[in-house]
Design an enzyme around this catalytic site. Structure first.
Site, PDB file in Angstrom:
ATOM      1  CE  LYS A 116      -1.359   1.152   3.112  1.00 52.56           C
ATOM      2  NZ  LYS A 116      -0.583   1.498   1.524  1.00 52.56           N
ATOM      3  CD  GLU A 275      -6.547  -4.767   2.813  1.00 50.46           C
ATOM      4  OE1 GLU A 275      -5.525  -4.950   4.027  1.00 50.46           O
ATOM      5  OE2 GLU A 275      -5.918  -5.039   1.330  1.00 50.46           O
ATOM      6  CD  GLU A 288      -3.808  -0.849   3.152  1.00 51.48           C
ATOM      7  OE1 GLU A 288      -3.010  -0.205   4.292  1.00 51.48           O
ATOM      8  OE2 GLU A 288      -3.434  -1.706   2.841  1.00 51.48           O
ATOM      9  CG  ASN A 290      -4.971  -1.884  -0.879  1.00 47.02           C
ATOM     10  OD1 ASN A 290      -4.123  -0.694  -0.902  1.00 47.02           O
ATOM     11  ND2 ASN A 290      -5.226  -3.297   0.015  1.00 47.02           N
TER      12      ASN A 290
END
Length: 666
Positions: A116, A275, A288, A290
Site C-alpha cells: 500500500k 479502491e 489502494e 488489490n
C-alpha cells in the site's frame, strides 16, 4: 488450456474457483490443514493435499508446503483466491521458478500495487488524487503518535501488506494511536507475515467505491463498472452492491479510466480492484489497489455477465481478452450480504462451533431474478477459530435496485443457520433501513445507526399484525394436529376455538379466526382482517405464508404456548393464548437475568493474548483489562467502570469458551 490447477486457499473462495474450473473442464487440487480435513472445498476438488496444522502460518501461508503440494499433484497453475498468499510476491516468484503459472498479476505489479505504501507513491506520480498520509516506515508507537499529530486526527493505521480489515485501526487521539499501532502490527504479522504499518488521514463521512479492472498480457485493459462497499463494520465490508446508487455515468467513467490507467502503469494483468474513497460531492481519492480477486466480485459478475475467475484463468493461459470496453454493459442491480460466524447480540464477536442446521435459500437464475450463494460450509460442519469467520456470500440480482433488495430480504429470511452465532438478523435489519434503501449511506452507516450495537429489530406495526395473523393461523393448525393425535374427539375441529390473543413484541392482539380449506381469515379487534394461507405443518422450521397476497417467510421454533419467530431482523417469542390464559399470563412476574456486572466474561471462544491487570489493582473506566484473539482478530476488553480486581482466572495462552469468567471485581 491448463489441465490441472491448484487452489491455494480454503473456504468459499476455494469452492468458487473450483466451480469455474470444472465448468471449463479443468481438474482441480485442494490444499487443506488438519482443521479442514472435512471441509467442502476438499470434497469438491478432484484431489486434495494435507499441508499442515490448523494455524494458517503453519499451513496455508507456508510457501514451501504449498509448493510441495504442487509438485505432488503436477498442477500447472495456481489460483490463490484472496487473503493468504494471493498478494505475496515471494509466492509468485516461487511459482515462476517452478514453471507454474500464477493465476494473478505479474510479480512487479504485486510488488508495486500489493504494497500500500508503494502503490500510493505510484498513484501520486501518475497524477491520481490520494488521501493525505505518511507513506514511510514507522519505527515505533511514539513515532506513530508524532505522525498522527502532524496529519491531524482522526487517522487510520493500516497494515502495508494488509487486506480484509486485518491490521487496521482508527485513532482519534494519542492514546488510541499508540495502542492501535501495536495491535495493527500484531495482527499484520499474524495474518500476513509482514508487520509494516502506515498512517493516513481518516476522512469522515466517506463512501467506499471500487472499480473492477481486467487486463491481459497483450495490452488490453477494461473496467467492469463499480461496486458500492460503504456498509462496513470495523473496516470490514458487510454488504456490497453493484452498481453504486451514488455515482453518475460521468463519475463512473472518470473513475474507471483512472483505474485502467493505473493498472497499465504497472503492466497489470488479470483481475484487480482499484479502491476509492468518495466524498459527498463525488470527489474521489485513490486508496489502494488489490492485486487479486475481491470477496465481493459476484455482484460485478451478476450485472456484467462476466465470469471473473474464468477470465483470470484465460489471461494466465496467455489468452487475449475477448471483450472490450464497448462490450461492457451494466444490466440490472446486484446486492451481496456477507454471512459471518459472529454474534450481533454480543457486539459481533466471533462465534465458533458446529453448524447443526445450514439450509441456504434455493439458488435460482432467470430473466427476472437471481439468488446465488457462494459458500464453503455444509450442515454438520465446523466453524473453526483459526480462520476468517465468513460462512457465505448471499447474492441477489433483479432488474432494479428495489427489486434486488426485496429479493435479498426474502433470501435472508429463508436462510436457516443454527448452532452458532451469526449476523443474519443484522443483515435483514440493514435491508429495511431507510438510509440503505434510499442509497444515502456512508462508511459511517453502522457506527451512526447502530451506535450501541445491535439488539434486534422492533417490527413496524403493519408487519407485526401480519406476523400475529400468521402465528394465530399456524397455532390453529398445530392445535388441530394435537387434537388429532390425542384422539380427544372424533370431530376434532370442535375442540379448537376461534378466539385467541396473540402476544408479541410487548403488544397483545385479540383475534378471531375464521378458517376454511383454503386458509384462514384472522380478524383483529379493530375489525381489520388478514387472509393467511400456507402449506406449513407443525415441525417445519421454515414457514412460507401468503398474507393478503404478500409473501411472508418466518423461521419457526416451538416454545410452550406459542412460537419463536424470526424474520426481518426480529427474534420474538410469540404466544397464542385463549382469552383466559392471556388474562392469567399478565399476572405472571417477569424473570430477571442473572447479575454479571461484577464479572468479566469472555465474549467469544478465543485465546488470551495478554492480561493487563493483577488482583488488587484499581482500574478506571475504559482501562484495558486483557486482550482476546479469535479468528485472526485481537479484541481488547476494557473496564466499564472504576473498580478493583479481586480475582483473575485466566492467563496469557489460555483458550476460553464463551462466557468463561476471566476476572472478578469487588
Amino acid at each position: 488450456m491448463f489441465k490441472k490447477i491448484l487452489i491455494a486457499n480454503r473456504g468459499e473462495i476455494a469452492c468458487r474457483v473450483i466451480k469455474s474450473a470444472q465448468k471449463m473442464g479443468i481438474k482441480t487440487v485442494a490444499i487443506y490443514s488438519e482443521a479442514d480435513k472435512h471441509a467442502l472445498h476438499v470434497a469438491m476438488a478432484d484431489e486434495a493435499v494435507l499441508i499442515g496444522p490448523p494455524p494458517a502460518n503453519e499451513s496455508y501461508i507456508v510457501i514451501d508446503k504449498v509448493m510441495d503440494a504442487i509438485r505432488q499433484t503436477g498442477a500447472e497453475a495456481v489460483h490463490p483466491g484472496y487473503g493468504f498468499l494471493s498478494e505475496n510476491k515471494l509466492f509468485a516468484e516461487a511459482l515462476a521458478r517452478e514453471g507454474v503459472a500464477f493465476i494473478g498479476p505479474p510479480v512487479g505489479a504485486i510488488e508495486s500495487m500489493g504494497d500500500k505504501i508503494t502503490s500510493k507513491k505510484i498513484a501520486q506520480e501518475a497524477g491520481v488524487a490520494t488521501v493525505p498520509g505518511h507513506m514511510g516506515l514507522i519505527a515505533d508507537a511514539e513515532e506513530a503518535v508524532k505522525i498522527s499529530r502532524e496529519i491531524g486526527y482522526p487517522v487510520m493505521l493500516k497494515a502495508s501488506a494488509g487486506g480484509g480489515g486485518k491490521g487496521m485501526r482508527i485513532a482519534w487521539n494519542d492514546d488510541e494511536a499508540r495502542e492501535g499501532f501495536q495491535s495493527s502490527k500484531n495482527e499484520a504479522a499474524s495474518s500476513f507475515g509482514d508487520d509494516r504499518i502506515f498512517i493516513e488521514k481518516f476522512i469522515t463521512q466517506p463512501r467506499h467505491i471500487e472499480i473492477q479492472v481486467l487486463a491481459d498480457a497483450h495490452g488490453n485493459a477494461i473496467y467492469l463498472g463499480e461496486r458500492e462497499c460503504s456498509i462496513q463494520r470495523r473496516n470490514q465490508k458487510v454488504i456490497e452492491e453493484a452498481p453504486s446508487p451514488f455515482l453518475d455515468e460521468k463519475t463512473r467513467k472518470k473513475m474507471g479510466n483512472q483505474a485502467v490507467a493505473l493498472a497499465q502503469a504497472v503492466d497489470y494483468t488479470s483481475a484487480g480492484t482499484v479502491e476509492f474513497i468518495v466524498d459527498g460531492d463525488r470527489n474521489f481519492y485513490f486508496l489502494e489497489m488489490n492485486t487479486r480477486l475481491q470477496v465481493e466480485h459476484p455482484v460485478t459478475e451478476l450485472i456484467t455477465g462476466v465470469d471473473l475467475v474464468e477470465q483470470m484463468i484465460r489471461v494466465a493461459n496467455g489468452e487475449e481478452l475477448a471483450i472490450r470496453q464497448k462490450d461492457v454493459k451494466l444490466n440490472g442491480w446486484a446486492v451481496e450480504s456477507r454471512l459471518y460466524a459472529e454474534d450481533p447480540y454480543r457486539n459481533f464477536l466471533p462465534s465458533i462451533g458446529r453448524l447443526s442446521r445450514y439450509r441456504p435459500p434455493e439458488e435460482v437464475a432467470d430473466a427476472t431474478h437471481v439468488v446465488r450463494n457462494d459458500t464453503g460450509v455444509y450442515e454438520g460442519g465446523e466453524i473453526s477459530m483459526y480462520y476468517d469467520p465468513m460462512i457465505a456470500k448471499l447474492c441477489t440480482w433483479a432488474p432494479d435496485r428495489d427489486a434486488a433488495i426485496e429479493e435479498m430480504r426474502v433470501a435472508l429470511d429463508t436462510f436457516e443457520v443454527e448452532g452458532i452465532g451469526h449476523n443474519l438478523p443484522f443483515l435483514s435489519a440493514v435491508m429495511d433501513h431507510e438510509k440503505f434503501t434510499s442509497g444515502n449511506m456512508t462508511t459511517a452507516f453502522i457506527e451512526e445507526e447502530f451506535p450501541d450495537g445491535f439488539d434486534g429489530v422492533d417490527l413496524p406495526n403493519d408487519m407485526l399484525r401480519r406476523v400475529a395473523a400468521s402465528a394465530a393461523a399456524m397455532y390453529r393448525v398445530a392445535e388441530i394436529r394435537r387434537t388429532r393425535v390425542s384422539g380427544r374427539m372424533d370431530n376434532h375441529e370442535r375442540k379448537v376455538g376461534t378466539d385467541w390473543v396473540v402476544s408479541l413484541q410487548g403488544q397483545e392482539f385479540p383475534v378471531v379466526i375464521d378458517a376454511d380449506p383454503m386458509g384462514a381469515t384472522v380478524t383483529f379487534k379493530d375489525g381489520k382482517s388478514h387472509r393467511v394461507s400456507s402449506d406449513w405443518v407443525p415441525g417445519q422450521s421454515l414457514a412460507k405464508l401468503d398474507v393478503d397476497g404478500t409473501l411472508v417467510v418466518i423461521k419457526v421454533g416451538k416454545i410452550p404456548g406459542g412460537f419463536r419467530m424470526r424474520l426481518r431482523g426480529a427474534d420474538m417469542k410469540v404466544f397464542v393464548r385463549t382469552p383466559r390464559q392471556a388474562e392469567l399470563a399478565r399476572l405472571m412476574p417477569e424473570k430477571m437475568p442473572a447479575d454479571t456486572s461484577k464479572l468479566l466474561l469472555c465474549p467469544m471462544p478465543g485465546l488470551i493474548v495478554s492480561v493487563a491487570v493483577e488482583v488488587g489493582d484499581e482500574v478506571q473506566e475504559g482501562q484495558t483489562l486483557c486482550t482476546v484473539e479469535a479468528m485472526k482478530m485481537e479484541n481488547i476488553l476494557r473496564a466499564e467502570k472504576k473498580t478493583v480486581v479481586t480475582k483473575v482466572n485466566a492467563a496469557a495462552g489460555d483458550s476460553l469458551a464463551v462466557d468463561d469468567v476471566i476476572m472478578e471485581f469487588e
